[in-house]
Design a protein around this motif. Sequence first.
Motif, mmCIF file in Angstrom:
data_model
loop_
_atom_site.group_PDB
_atom_site.id
_atom_site.type_symbol
_atom_site.label_atom_id
_atom_site.label_comp_id
_atom_site.label_asym_id
_atom_site.label_seq_id
_atom_site.Cartn_x
_atom_site.Cartn_y
_atom_site.Cartn_z
ATOM 1 N N GLU A 76 0.824 -1.211 0.000
ATOM 2 C CA GLU A 76 0.000 0.000 0.000
ATOM 3 C C GLU A 76 0.855 1.257 0.000
ATOM 4 O O GLU A 76 0.507 2.256 -0.656
ATOM 5 C CB GLU A 76 -0.947 -0.011 1.197
ATOM 6 N N GLU A 80 0.791 3.968 -2.919
ATOM 7 C CA GLU A 80 0.516 5.368 -2.594
ATOM 8 C C GLU A 80 1.533 6.299 -3.249
ATOM 9 O O GLU A 80 1.174 7.313 -3.854
ATOM 10 C CB GLU A 80 0.553 5.525 -1.067
ATOM 11 N N ARG A 270 8.286 6.385 2.034
ATOM 12 C CA ARG A 270 7.526 7.608 2.341
ATOM 13 C C ARG A 270 8.434 8.777 2.712
ATOM 14 O O ARG A 270 7.972 9.921 2.753
ATOM 15 C CB ARG A 270 6.534 7.329 3.471
#
Length: 369
Positions: A76, A80, A270
Amino acid sequence: MNQRPDKARPTPRAGIMDIEAYVPGKSTAPAGVAKVHKLSSNENPLGPSPKAIEAAREVAARLDVYPDGTARRLREAIAEVHGLNAANIICSNGSDEILGLLAQTYLAPGDEAIFTEHAFMVYKIYIQSAGAVPVSVKETDERADVDAILAAVTPRTRIVFLANPNNPTGTYLPFQEVRRLHAGLPKNVLLVLDAAYAEYVRRNDYEAGIELVGGAENVVMTRTFSKLGLGGARIGWMYGPMHIVDAINRIRGPFNVNATAIEAGIAAIRDRAHVERSVAHNETWLAWLSEELTKLGLRVTPSVGNFILIHFPEDKKHSAAAADDYLTQRGYILRRVSGYGFPHALRMSIGTEEANRGVVAALTTFLKS
Protein backbone atom coordinates in the motif's frame (compact mmCIF):
# COMPACT_ATOMS: atom_id res chain seq x y z
CA MET A 1 31.56 -52.31 -2.23
CA ASN A 2 32.01 -50.20 -5.36
CA GLN A 3 29.14 -47.92 -6.30
CA ARG A 4 28.45 -45.99 -9.43
CA PRO A 5 29.31 -42.29 -8.86
CA ASP A 6 25.70 -41.19 -9.45
CA LYS A 7 24.48 -43.63 -6.78
CA ALA A 8 27.05 -42.75 -4.12
CA ARG A 9 25.37 -39.50 -3.07
CA PRO A 10 22.57 -37.15 -4.09
CA THR A 11 23.39 -35.37 -7.34
CA PRO A 12 21.95 -32.17 -8.78
CA ARG A 13 19.75 -32.51 -11.82
CA ALA A 14 21.33 -32.12 -15.23
CA GLY A 15 22.48 -28.58 -15.97
CA ILE A 16 22.76 -27.24 -12.42
CA MET A 17 26.52 -27.70 -12.16
CA ASP A 18 26.93 -25.95 -15.51
CA ILE A 19 25.69 -22.71 -13.96
CA GLU A 20 28.37 -20.20 -13.02
CA ALA A 21 27.57 -18.97 -9.52
CA TYR A 22 27.05 -15.23 -9.05
CA VAL A 23 30.05 -13.55 -7.43
CA PRO A 24 29.25 -10.28 -5.60
CA GLY A 25 31.65 -7.36 -5.45
CA LYS A 26 34.42 -7.61 -2.89
CA SER A 27 34.08 -5.57 0.29
CA THR A 28 37.42 -5.80 2.08
CA ALA A 29 40.89 -4.32 1.69
CA PRO A 30 44.23 -5.78 2.80
CA ALA A 31 45.08 -5.71 6.50
CA GLY A 32 46.55 -2.41 7.58
CA VAL A 33 44.46 -0.16 5.33
CA ALA A 34 43.27 2.63 7.58
CA LYS A 35 39.89 3.31 5.97
CA VAL A 36 37.91 1.31 3.43
CA HIS A 37 35.56 2.91 0.90
CA LYS A 38 33.33 0.18 -0.55
CA LEU A 39 32.37 1.29 -4.06
CA SER A 40 31.65 -2.13 -5.53
CA SER A 41 27.96 -2.74 -4.89
CA ASN A 42 26.05 0.41 -5.95
CA GLU A 43 24.94 1.15 -2.42
CA ASN A 44 23.65 4.51 -1.21
CA PRO A 45 26.54 6.63 0.18
CA LEU A 46 24.04 8.55 2.35
CA GLY A 47 22.93 5.32 4.02
CA PRO A 48 19.34 4.41 4.89
CA SER A 49 16.62 6.90 5.75
CA PRO A 50 16.78 7.78 9.47
CA LYS A 51 13.05 7.06 9.57
CA ALA A 52 13.70 3.56 8.20
CA ILE A 53 16.32 2.95 10.87
CA GLU A 54 13.89 3.94 13.60
CA ALA A 55 11.11 1.81 12.13
CA ALA A 56 13.44 -1.21 12.02
CA ARG A 57 14.42 -0.70 15.66
CA GLU A 58 10.80 -0.71 16.75
CA VAL A 59 10.31 -4.18 15.26
CA ALA A 60 13.02 -5.70 17.48
CA ALA A 61 10.63 -6.38 20.37
CA ARG A 62 8.24 -8.27 18.08
CA LEU A 63 10.60 -10.61 16.28
CA ASP A 64 8.74 -13.64 17.66
CA VAL A 65 5.72 -12.81 15.47
CA TYR A 66 5.52 -13.85 11.83
CA PRO A 67 5.26 -10.97 9.37
CA ASP A 68 2.19 -10.34 7.23
CA GLY A 69 2.60 -12.88 4.44
CA THR A 70 1.11 -10.50 1.86
CA ALA A 71 3.20 -7.46 2.96
CA ARG A 72 -0.07 -5.53 2.58
CA ARG A 73 1.01 -2.30 4.27
CA LEU A 74 4.28 -2.21 2.31
CA ARG A 75 2.40 -2.77 -0.96
CA GLU A 76 0.00 0.00 0.00
CA ALA A 77 2.88 2.38 0.71
CA ILE A 78 4.45 1.60 -2.67
CA ALA A 79 1.08 2.05 -4.36
CA GLU A 80 0.52 5.37 -2.59
CA VAL A 81 3.86 6.81 -3.69
CA HIS A 82 3.71 5.59 -7.29
CA GLY A 83 -0.03 5.91 -7.91
CA LEU A 84 -0.62 2.20 -8.41
CA ASN A 85 -3.15 -0.44 -7.41
CA ALA A 86 -1.71 -2.36 -4.44
CA ALA A 87 -3.31 -5.58 -5.71
CA ASN A 88 -1.00 -5.48 -8.75
CA ILE A 89 2.14 -5.39 -6.56
CA ILE A 90 4.14 -8.29 -5.15
CA CYS A 91 6.91 -7.65 -2.62
CA SER A 92 9.94 -9.88 -2.39
CA ASN A 93 13.27 -10.65 -0.78
CA GLY A 94 15.09 -8.29 -3.12
CA SER A 95 14.06 -7.88 -6.75
CA ASP A 96 16.37 -10.84 -7.51
CA GLU A 97 13.78 -13.15 -5.96
CA ILE A 98 11.07 -11.86 -8.29
CA LEU A 99 13.32 -12.39 -11.32
CA GLY A 100 13.88 -15.98 -10.22
CA LEU A 101 10.18 -16.56 -9.60
CA LEU A 102 9.32 -15.24 -13.05
CA ALA A 103 11.79 -17.65 -14.63
CA GLN A 104 10.48 -20.53 -12.53
CA THR A 105 6.88 -19.73 -13.46
CA TYR A 106 7.18 -19.02 -17.19
CA LEU A 107 10.13 -21.12 -18.38
CA ALA A 108 10.21 -24.86 -19.01
CA PRO A 109 13.08 -27.05 -20.25
CA GLY A 110 13.79 -26.23 -23.88
CA ASP A 111 12.24 -22.76 -23.73
CA GLU A 112 14.41 -19.72 -24.50
CA ALA A 113 14.83 -16.43 -22.69
CA ILE A 114 16.64 -13.38 -24.02
CA PHE A 115 18.91 -10.84 -22.34
CA THR A 116 21.60 -8.49 -23.65
CA GLU A 117 25.30 -9.33 -23.57
CA HIS A 118 26.31 -6.97 -20.74
CA ALA A 119 23.17 -7.37 -18.64
CA PHE A 120 22.76 -8.42 -15.01
CA MET A 121 24.32 -11.87 -14.63
CA VAL A 122 21.48 -13.36 -12.60
CA TYR A 123 19.22 -13.47 -15.68
CA LYS A 124 21.33 -16.23 -17.17
CA ILE A 125 21.52 -18.04 -13.82
CA TYR A 126 17.74 -18.08 -13.37
CA ILE A 127 17.12 -19.10 -16.98
CA GLN A 128 19.50 -22.04 -16.63
CA SER A 129 18.10 -23.01 -13.24
CA ALA A 130 14.69 -23.41 -14.91
CA GLY A 131 16.25 -25.75 -17.48
CA ALA A 132 15.72 -23.21 -20.25
CA VAL A 133 18.15 -21.89 -22.85
CA PRO A 134 19.79 -18.48 -22.24
CA VAL A 135 20.07 -16.34 -25.38
CA SER A 136 22.55 -13.46 -25.17
CA VAL A 137 22.05 -10.66 -27.71
CA LYS A 138 24.77 -8.27 -28.81
CA GLU A 139 24.51 -4.64 -27.72
CA THR A 140 25.36 -1.58 -29.82
CA ASP A 141 27.67 0.98 -28.22
CA GLU A 142 27.12 -0.70 -24.83
CA ARG A 143 23.37 -0.19 -25.11
CA ALA A 144 20.52 -2.66 -25.66
CA ASP A 145 19.63 -2.97 -29.35
CA VAL A 146 15.90 -3.43 -29.95
CA ASP A 147 16.33 -4.76 -33.48
CA ALA A 148 18.88 -7.33 -32.33
CA ILE A 149 16.57 -8.48 -29.53
CA LEU A 150 13.61 -8.87 -31.87
CA ALA A 151 15.77 -10.74 -34.38
CA ALA A 152 16.66 -13.26 -31.65
CA VAL A 153 13.02 -14.12 -30.89
CA THR A 154 12.00 -17.62 -31.96
CA PRO A 155 8.89 -19.76 -31.41
CA ARG A 156 10.63 -21.05 -28.24
CA THR A 157 11.12 -17.58 -26.71
CA ARG A 158 9.13 -17.09 -23.51
CA ILE A 159 10.82 -14.17 -21.68
CA VAL A 160 12.82 -11.10 -22.60
CA PHE A 161 14.74 -9.55 -19.69
CA LEU A 162 15.58 -5.88 -20.18
CA ALA A 163 17.59 -4.02 -17.54
CA ASN A 164 16.73 -0.37 -18.01
CA PRO A 165 19.01 1.28 -16.94
CA ASN A 166 21.52 -1.51 -17.36
CA ASN A 167 24.13 -2.63 -14.86
CA PRO A 168 27.16 -2.40 -15.25
CA THR A 169 27.06 0.02 -18.21
CA GLY A 170 24.62 2.59 -16.82
CA THR A 171 23.07 3.03 -20.28
CA TYR A 172 19.33 3.09 -20.92
CA LEU A 173 16.74 2.76 -23.66
CA PRO A 174 14.42 5.72 -24.28
CA PHE A 175 10.88 4.65 -23.63
CA GLN A 176 9.81 4.90 -27.26
CA GLU A 177 12.36 2.16 -27.96
CA VAL A 178 10.98 0.07 -25.09
CA ARG A 179 7.51 0.46 -26.56
CA ARG A 180 8.84 -0.54 -29.98
CA LEU A 181 10.38 -3.64 -28.42
CA HIS A 182 7.11 -4.57 -26.75
CA ALA A 183 5.12 -4.00 -29.94
CA GLY A 184 7.42 -6.38 -31.81
CA LEU A 185 7.12 -9.26 -29.35
CA PRO A 186 4.57 -12.06 -29.66
CA LYS A 187 1.74 -11.76 -27.14
CA ASN A 188 2.85 -14.91 -25.34
CA VAL A 189 6.36 -13.55 -24.62
CA LEU A 190 6.80 -11.88 -21.24
CA LEU A 191 8.77 -8.61 -21.22
CA VAL A 192 10.47 -8.10 -17.84
CA LEU A 193 11.52 -4.48 -17.30
CA ASP A 194 14.14 -4.49 -14.56
CA ALA A 195 14.12 -0.87 -13.36
CA ALA A 196 16.35 -1.28 -10.31
CA TYR A 197 18.01 2.10 -10.88
CA ALA A 198 14.92 4.04 -11.99
CA GLU A 199 14.98 6.53 -9.12
CA TYR A 200 18.31 7.90 -10.28
CA VAL A 201 17.38 8.53 -13.91
CA ARG A 202 16.80 12.17 -14.79
CA ARG A 203 16.05 12.02 -18.52
CA ASN A 204 12.89 13.29 -20.20
CA ASP A 205 12.74 10.29 -22.53
CA TYR A 206 12.89 7.67 -19.77
CA GLU A 207 10.03 5.83 -18.07
CA ALA A 208 10.42 2.93 -15.66
CA GLY A 209 7.56 0.97 -17.22
CA ILE A 210 4.50 1.73 -15.13
CA GLU A 211 2.39 3.01 -18.03
CA LEU A 212 3.34 0.12 -20.31
CA VAL A 213 2.50 -2.46 -17.63
CA GLY A 214 -0.84 -0.76 -17.02
CA GLY A 215 -1.93 -1.28 -20.63
CA ALA A 216 -0.45 -4.70 -21.41
CA GLU A 217 -0.94 -8.33 -20.45
CA ASN A 218 2.66 -9.45 -21.05
CA VAL A 219 4.81 -6.84 -19.27
CA VAL A 220 6.01 -6.57 -15.68
CA MET A 221 8.28 -4.04 -13.99
CA THR A 222 10.61 -4.95 -11.13
CA ARG A 223 12.07 -2.46 -8.66
CA THR A 224 14.22 -2.46 -5.54
CA PHE A 225 14.77 -0.53 -2.32
CA SER A 226 18.46 -1.46 -2.34
CA LYS A 227 19.86 1.47 -4.30
CA LEU A 228 18.26 4.03 -2.03
CA GLY A 229 19.67 2.72 1.22
CA LEU A 230 18.10 -0.62 2.15
CA GLY A 231 20.37 -3.13 0.45
CA GLY A 232 20.77 -5.04 3.70
CA ALA A 233 17.00 -5.29 4.20
CA ARG A 234 16.53 -7.04 0.80
CA ILE A 235 13.27 -5.52 -0.43
CA GLY A 236 12.13 -5.77 -4.02
CA TRP A 237 8.79 -5.47 -5.73
CA MET A 238 7.00 -6.18 -8.98
CA TYR A 239 4.14 -4.36 -10.68
CA GLY A 240 2.26 -6.50 -13.16
CA PRO A 241 -1.06 -7.72 -14.56
CA MET A 242 -3.27 -9.63 -12.14
CA HIS A 243 -2.88 -12.95 -13.97
CA ILE A 244 0.92 -12.77 -13.49
CA VAL A 245 0.59 -11.62 -9.88
CA ASP A 246 -1.73 -14.56 -9.21
CA ALA A 247 0.71 -17.04 -10.74
CA ILE A 248 3.72 -15.73 -8.81
CA ASN A 249 1.80 -15.65 -5.53
CA ARG A 250 1.17 -19.38 -5.91
CA ILE A 251 4.86 -20.27 -5.71
CA ARG A 252 6.56 -17.51 -3.70
CA GLY A 253 7.50 -18.19 -0.09
CA PRO A 254 4.66 -17.47 2.35
CA PHE A 255 6.76 -15.04 4.42
CA ASN A 256 9.31 -13.96 1.85
CA VAL A 257 9.60 -10.39 3.20
CA ASN A 258 10.60 -10.24 6.85
CA ALA A 259 9.00 -7.99 9.46
CA THR A 260 11.99 -5.67 9.81
CA ALA A 261 12.18 -5.16 6.06
CA ILE A 262 8.47 -4.41 5.82
CA GLU A 263 8.55 -1.66 8.44
CA ALA A 264 11.82 -0.18 7.21
CA GLY A 265 10.53 -0.22 3.66
CA ILE A 266 7.29 1.57 4.54
CA ALA A 267 9.22 4.33 6.29
CA ALA A 268 11.87 4.57 3.54
CA ILE A 269 9.55 4.92 0.58
CA ARG A 270 7.53 7.61 2.34
CA ASP A 271 10.65 9.58 3.27
CA ARG A 272 10.75 11.47 -0.03
CA ALA A 273 13.20 14.03 1.37
CA HIS A 274 15.82 11.30 1.84
CA VAL A 275 15.14 9.99 -1.66
CA GLU A 276 15.61 13.46 -3.14
CA ARG A 277 18.83 14.02 -1.17
CA SER A 278 20.15 10.73 -2.47
CA VAL A 279 19.28 11.58 -6.06
CA ALA A 280 20.73 15.10 -5.79
CA HIS A 281 24.00 13.74 -4.35
CA ASN A 282 24.19 11.24 -7.20
CA GLU A 283 23.54 13.84 -9.90
CA THR A 284 26.32 16.07 -8.58
CA TRP A 285 28.99 13.40 -8.20
CA LEU A 286 28.07 11.33 -11.26
CA ALA A 287 28.76 14.37 -13.43
CA TRP A 288 31.89 15.32 -11.51
CA LEU A 289 33.42 11.85 -11.62
CA SER A 290 32.63 11.40 -15.31
CA GLU A 291 34.33 14.69 -16.13
CA GLU A 292 37.38 14.22 -13.91
CA LEU A 293 38.05 10.65 -15.05
CA THR A 294 37.69 11.67 -18.69
CA LYS A 295 40.28 14.40 -18.07
CA LEU A 296 42.67 11.64 -16.99
CA GLY A 297 42.33 10.05 -20.43
CA LEU A 298 40.01 7.26 -19.30
CA ARG A 299 36.82 6.44 -21.19
CA VAL A 300 33.68 6.50 -19.09
CA THR A 301 30.48 4.96 -20.43
CA PRO A 302 27.74 7.63 -20.09
CA SER A 303 25.64 6.52 -17.12
CA VAL A 304 22.23 7.44 -15.73
CA GLY A 305 22.57 5.16 -12.69
CA ASN A 306 24.41 5.50 -9.39
CA PHE A 307 27.64 4.05 -10.80
CA ILE A 308 30.03 4.48 -13.71
CA LEU A 309 31.94 2.07 -15.92
CA ILE A 310 35.57 3.16 -16.27
CA HIS A 311 37.62 1.75 -19.16
CA PHE A 312 41.40 1.34 -18.77
CA PRO A 313 44.20 0.83 -21.31
CA GLU A 314 44.97 -2.73 -22.30
CA ASP A 315 48.67 -2.33 -21.50
CA LYS A 316 49.71 -4.29 -18.45
CA LYS A 317 51.08 -1.34 -16.48
CA HIS A 318 47.86 0.66 -16.43
CA SER A 319 45.31 -2.11 -16.94
CA ALA A 320 42.03 -2.48 -15.08
CA ALA A 321 43.56 -5.28 -13.00
CA ALA A 322 46.55 -3.12 -12.06
CA ALA A 323 44.29 -0.19 -11.24
CA ASP A 324 42.09 -2.41 -9.10
CA ASP A 325 45.09 -3.65 -7.12
CA TYR A 326 46.44 -0.11 -6.73
CA LEU A 327 43.10 1.26 -5.49
CA THR A 328 42.45 -1.69 -3.19
CA GLN A 329 45.80 -1.18 -1.46
CA ARG A 330 44.61 2.36 -0.68
CA GLY A 331 41.18 1.33 0.60
CA TYR A 332 39.10 2.03 -2.53
CA ILE A 333 37.12 -1.09 -3.44
CA LEU A 334 35.75 -1.04 -7.00
CA ARG A 335 34.14 -3.85 -9.00
CA ARG A 336 35.92 -6.00 -11.58
CA VAL A 337 33.51 -6.68 -14.42
CA SER A 338 35.31 -9.26 -16.55
CA GLY A 339 32.35 -11.60 -16.12
CA TYR A 340 30.14 -8.99 -17.76
CA GLY A 341 32.33 -8.87 -20.83
CA PHE A 342 34.50 -5.93 -19.76
CA PRO A 343 37.98 -7.31 -18.90
CA HIS A 344 39.49 -3.83 -19.26
CA ALA A 345 37.04 -1.91 -17.07
CA LEU A 346 36.08 -1.29 -13.45
CA ARG A 347 32.66 -0.30 -12.19
CA MET A 348 32.60 2.37 -9.51
CA SER A 349 29.60 3.20 -7.34
CA ILE A 350 29.04 6.90 -6.69
CA GLY A 351 30.36 7.33 -3.15
CA THR A 352 30.77 10.04 -0.57
CA GLU A 353 32.64 13.20 -1.51
CA GLU A 354 35.69 11.86 0.32
CA ALA A 355 35.59 8.56 -1.57
CA ASN A 356 34.97 10.13 -4.97
CA ARG A 357 37.79 12.66 -4.63
CA GLY A 358 40.06 9.96 -3.23
CA VAL A 359 39.59 7.65 -6.21
CA VAL A 360 40.32 10.43 -8.69
CA ALA A 361 43.44 11.47 -6.77
CA ALA A 362 44.65 7.86 -6.55
CA LEU A 363 44.07 7.21 -10.26
CA THR A 364 45.83 10.45 -11.15
CA THR A 365 48.94 9.16 -9.42
CA PHE A 366 48.51 5.62 -10.77
CA LEU A 367 48.30 6.74 -14.39
CA LYS A 368 51.44 8.87 -14.05
CA SER A 369 53.47 5.97 -12.67
